[in-house]
Write a protein that holds these residues in place. Sequence first.
Motif, mmCIF file in Angstrom:
data_model
loop_
_atom_site.group_PDB
_atom_site.id
_atom_site.type_symbol
_atom_site.label_atom_id
_atom_site.label_comp_id
_atom_site.label_asym_id
_atom_site.label_seq_id
_atom_site.Cartn_x
_atom_site.Cartn_y
_atom_site.Cartn_z
ATOM 1 N N ALA A 85 0.836 -1.202 0.000
ATOM 2 C CA ALA A 85 0.000 0.000 0.000
ATOM 3 C C ALA A 85 0.872 1.253 0.000
ATOM 4 O O ALA A 85 0.523 2.270 -0.621
ATOM 5 C CB ALA A 85 -0.920 -0.003 1.214
ATOM 6 N N ALA A 89 0.710 4.179 -2.795
ATOM 7 C CA ALA A 89 0.462 5.574 -2.436
ATOM 8 C C ALA A 89 1.478 6.507 -3.073
ATOM 9 O O ALA A 89 1.174 7.664 -3.383
ATOM 10 C CB ALA A 89 0.482 5.735 -0.915
ATOM 11 N N GLY A 104 -5.173 1.222 -3.003
ATOM 12 C CA GLY A 104 -4.691 1.540 -1.659
ATOM 13 C C GLY A 104 -5.753 1.326 -0.612
ATOM 14 O O GLY A 104 -5.478 0.808 0.480
ATOM 15 N N ARG A 105 -7.000 1.699 -0.925
ATOM 16 C CA ARG A 105 -8.091 1.501 0.045
ATOM 17 C C ARG A 105 -8.425 0.022 0.204
ATOM 18 O O ARG A 105 -8.738 -0.432 1.314
ATOM 19 C CB ARG A 105 -9.326 2.282 -0.394
ATOM 20 N N GLY A 108 -5.284 -1.334 2.166
ATOM 21 C CA GLY A 108 -5.164 -0.765 3.501
ATOM 22 C C GLY A 108 -6.406 -0.955 4.346
ATOM 23 O O GLY A 108 -6.382 -1.642 5.370
ATOM 24 N N ASN A 109 -7.518 -0.377 3.906
ATOM 25 C CA ASN A 109 -8.746 -0.419 4.714
ATOM 26 C C ASN A 109 -9.313 -1.827 4.820
ATOM 27 O O ASN A 109 -9.593 -2.316 5.926
ATOM 28 C CB ASN A 109 -9.797 0.512 4.114
ATOM 29 N N TYR A 116 -6.451 4.252 4.896
ATOM 30 C CA TYR A 116 -5.519 4.654 3.851
ATOM 31 C C TYR A 116 -5.451 6.166 3.700
ATOM 32 O O TYR A 116 -4.364 6.739 3.587
ATOM 33 C CB TYR A 116 -5.932 4.001 2.534
ATOM 34 N N GLN A 120 -2.161 8.335 4.339
ATOM 35 C CA GLN A 120 -1.561 9.030 3.207
ATOM 36 C C GLN A 120 -1.299 10.493 3.529
ATOM 37 O O GLN A 120 -0.244 11.037 3.192
ATOM 38 C CB GLN A 120 -2.461 8.909 1.974
ATOM 39 N N GLU A 199 -14.255 4.742 2.703
ATOM 40 C CA GLU A 199 -13.224 4.309 3.644
ATOM 41 C C GLU A 199 -13.865 3.659 4.871
ATOM 42 O O GLU A 199 -13.396 2.634 5.374
ATOM 43 C CB GLU A 199 -12.348 5.497 4.057
#
Length: 356
Positions: A85, A89, A104-105, A108-109, A116, A120, A199
């Motif tokens: 991730a 980013a 990324g979400r 990450g999430n 994320y 970030q 998110e």
Amino acid sequence: MNALPTVGPPPAPAEPGSDFARLSRKIQAAGLMSRRPGYYTSRIAAVTASYVLAWTAFVLIGDSWWTLAVAVLLAFVFGQVALLAHDVAHRQVFRLRRSSERFGRIAGNLGIGMGYGWWQDKHTRHHANPNHEELDPDLNPDILVWTQDQARAATGLPRLLGRRQAWLFFPLLTLEGFNLHVSGMRSLADSSLRNRVGEGVLLVTHCAAYLGALFLVLPPGKAVVFLLVHQCLFGVYLGSIFAPNHKGMPIMRGADRPDFLRRQVLTSRDVRGGRFTDVVLGGLNYQIEHHLFPSMPSPHLRLAQPIVRGHCQELGVSYQETGLIASYRMTLASLHEAGAPIRGPRLEAAPGPGTS
């Protein structure tokens, strides 16, 4: 807290004749800013397969204390997802911002329960002003103090922990995984967070699926132990990746902001090692090169290192490189020094008998 197109400053912010611009031309000529789609396709596939296999093993092992071995494995896998991730980013993987943010979400999430967008924003500010006492969010004295000035002003928890913070550093890292989850959830209350609803849905889905899997497969006692082992080791792993990079390096204050190249090089440290170190630390062992060229694909950082090191030698700019264990010693030594005002007598001598 709006998500930015990239994490960190742009790769060439200086004028054509600057020290960094000359280095940038050398890097561009070596082709090290070109993308590596094949590498990242393989890496994403490997990390995804590891993630799926680890959870499959968790279900197959079931109600057994051997499941704690899976907790250890998942701590490493979660760390690898976080590193992926991180590269996403920085726009190392996808050309378009939308693709980067979506992946990324998801990673990450949904994948590891890390907000994320919150991360970030924080990481962007760190890259712009690394190791700056007032501007780098990684130097906020929320739990630990990073300078003696912070120690003198410390109250509450930082003052309580500051006396022995070098000894407590690695034990406190066991809480870092929990801190990521809590910080991600708290960031949802910030109306400036980009795509806040999306998110939030992904974070809640991760938490529900994670806790549901633990308590459906394991009895409550084993589930709690699994959670503690997994999340604590995940936190230690993440902290062990990021601690060697800047802690123990010069800290800037106030208007002390040299040019881009020196701001990044003088506050960062590379960690020596081979391919194994590159995998475990996700390429962040080449921290100087990463801070100078944040969008450079991580497999190119090793190749950029001799170019950057040679350029710094030509300029007379200090280039710090050390072993992994030595970097941890430097981190702990800097924490011990920062806590001195809390630990001992005031640095300013108090008036005594016979003094005016």
